[in-house]
Design a protein around this motif. Structure first.
Motif, PDB file in Angstrom:
ATOM      1  N   ALA A  79       0.848  -1.194   0.000  1.00 46.20           N
ATOM      2  CA  ALA A  79       0.000   0.000   0.000  1.00 46.20           C
ATOM      3  C   ALA A  79       0.879   1.237   0.000  1.00 46.20           C
ATOM      4  O   ALA A  79       1.901   1.286   0.664  1.00 46.20           O
ATOM      5  N   TRP A  80       0.447   2.246  -0.741  1.00 44.66           N
ATOM      6  CA  TRP A  80       1.213   3.494  -0.799  1.00 44.66           C
ATOM      7  C   TRP A  80       1.042   4.308   0.468  1.00 44.66           C
ATOM      8  O   TRP A  80       1.867   5.156   0.772  1.00 44.66           O
ATOM      9  N   GLY A  81      -0.034   4.058   1.214  1.00 47.33           N
ATOM     10  CA  GLY A  81      -0.292   4.850   2.407  1.00 47.33           C
ATOM     11  C   GLY A  81       0.864   4.811   3.396  1.00 47.33           C
ATOM     12  O   GLY A  81       1.304   5.850   3.884  1.00 47.33           O
ATOM     13  N   SER A  82       1.374   3.627   3.680  1.00 46.47           N
ATOM     14  CA  SER A  82       2.482   3.533   4.639  1.00 46.47           C
ATOM     15  C   SER A  82       3.756   4.141   4.070  1.00 46.47           C
ATOM     16  O   SER A  82       4.520   4.768   4.804  1.00 46.47           O
ATOM     17  N   VAL A  83       3.964   3.962   2.798  1.00 46.27           N
ATOM     18  CA  VAL A  83       5.134   4.581   2.154  1.00 46.27           C
ATOM     19  C   VAL A  83       5.006   6.096   2.226  1.00 46.27           C
ATOM     20  O   VAL A  83       5.954   6.799   2.585  1.00 46.27           O
ATOM     21  N   ALA A  84       3.830   6.592   1.913  1.00 45.45           N
ATOM     22  CA  ALA A  84       3.611   8.040   1.908  1.00 45.45           C
ATOM     23  C   ALA A  84       3.764   8.628   3.312  1.00 45.45           C
ATOM     24  O   ALA A  84       4.398   9.666   3.483  1.00 45.45           O
ATOM     25  N   ARG A  85       3.212   7.966   4.313  1.00 46.05           N
ATOM     26  CA  ARG A  85       3.277   8.489   5.680  1.00 46.05           C
ATOM     27  C   ARG A  85       4.697   8.541   6.231  1.00 46.05           C
ATOM     28  O   ARG A  85       5.004   9.357   7.087  1.00 46.05           O
ATOM     29  N   ASN A  86       5.557   7.652   5.752  1.00 44.78           N
ATOM     30  CA  ASN A  86       6.891   7.502   6.341  1.00 44.78           C
ATOM     31  C   ASN A  86       8.027   7.981   5.447  1.00 44.78           C
ATOM     32  O   ASN A  86       9.182   7.633   5.697  1.00 44.78           O
ATOM     33  N   SER A  87       7.724   8.745   4.414  1.00 42.56           N
ATOM     34  CA  SER A  87       8.755   9.180   3.479  1.00 42.56           C
ATOM     35  C   SER A  87       8.799  10.693   3.389  1.00 42.56           C
ATOM     36  O   SER A  87       7.820  11.379   3.676  1.00 42.56           O
ATOM     37  N   ARG A  88       9.957  11.177   2.959  1.00 45.86           N
ATOM     38  CA  ARG A  88      10.124  12.615   2.699  1.00 45.86           C
ATOM     39  C   ARG A  88      10.551  12.791   1.252  1.00 45.86           C
ATOM     40  O   ARG A  88      11.428  12.068   0.759  1.00 45.86           O
ATOM     41  N   VAL A  89       9.944  13.755   0.599  1.00 44.70           N
ATOM     42  CA  VAL A  89      10.189  13.993  -0.825  1.00 44.70           C
ATOM     43  C   VAL A  89      10.595  15.445  -1.032  1.00 44.70           C
ATOM     44  O   VAL A  89      10.009  16.355  -0.435  1.00 44.70           O
ATOM     45  N   ALA A  90      11.581  15.653  -1.887  1.00 42.16           N
ATOM     46  CA  ALA A  90      11.985  17.000  -2.297  1.00 42.16           C
ATOM     47  C   ALA A  90      11.475  17.247  -3.713  1.00 42.16           C
ATOM     48  O   ALA A  90      11.567  16.365  -4.571  1.00 42.16           O
ATOM     49  N   VAL A  91      10.950  18.434  -3.931  1.00 39.93           N
ATOM     50  CA  VAL A  91      10.461  18.831  -5.250  1.00 39.93           C
ATOM     51  C   VAL A  91      11.276  20.041  -5.692  1.00 39.93           C
ATOM     52  O   VAL A  91      11.331  21.047  -4.993  1.00 39.93           O
TER      53      VAL A  91
END
Length: 176
Positions: free
Chosen positions: A21-33
């Motif tokens: 599931a992307w939810g757990s990945v999304a909750r626990n990740s940091r992204v730079a744009v």
């Protein structure tokens, strides 16, 4: 022939059902744009759409950092510095590289995409691109409207690709 088709569909359905599931990945990740400062009225459509998609999938907005650079050519260096910082799980670059009639756009777009790939391979941090080089772009209302809408679509796609890449890398890491 029908059995093969059924087996393939069953295999695909099984793979989709077991995908993380992307939810757990999304909750626990940091992204730079990283966004180029040229044509921000178009480029920021991708930025805003990708941020919207990441947050919709569960990533807190506070885990998405924004960086602006003068142009597309500067995106790979910023991506490298951000990747080496250890603060980000993925990096996304956004830019519009236009054909100014002197063929410089081909050099710039190739250099940017090659640079982003190099950063990704050298740092093991996913680096994704919403750096687009349309063949024909003119700054009139019809083109601006079309490319603004297109960049929204590309923003959503790059956000989904980002989440998918991070999820798959986490699967590999879990293998030990």
């Amino acid at each position: 022939m029908n059995q093969t088709s059924t087996a393939v569909v069953s295999s695909i359905s099984s793979a989709v059902a077991t995908a993380p599931a992307w939810g757990s990945v999304a909750r626990n990740s940091r992204v730079a744009v990283i966004c180029a400062s040229w044509h921000t009225d178009v480029v920021h459509q991708a930025r805003d759409a990708l941020v919207g998609e990441l947050t919709q999938q569960g990533m807190p907005a506070t885990q998405i950092a924004h960086f602006d650079v003068p142009g597309a050519f500067e995106i790979p260096l910023m991506a490298k510095r951000l990747a080496l910082s250890g603060h980000f799980d993925a990096i996304i670059g956004c830019a519009l590289v236009v054909n100014g009639g002197i063929y410089r756009h081909e050099f710039v777009s190739s250099a940017v995409i090659d640079g982003l790939m190099r950063v990704q391979l050298d740092t093991d941090v996913p680096v994704l691109s919403a750096v687009l080089t349309p063949r024909d772009f003119h700054e009139h209302a019809d083109h601006l409207e079309f490319f603004r809408a297109h960049f929204v679509k590309k923003g959503v796609e790059v956000a989904q690709s980002c989440l998918g890449a991070m999820a798959q890398l986490q699967r590999v890491q879990a293998l030990g």
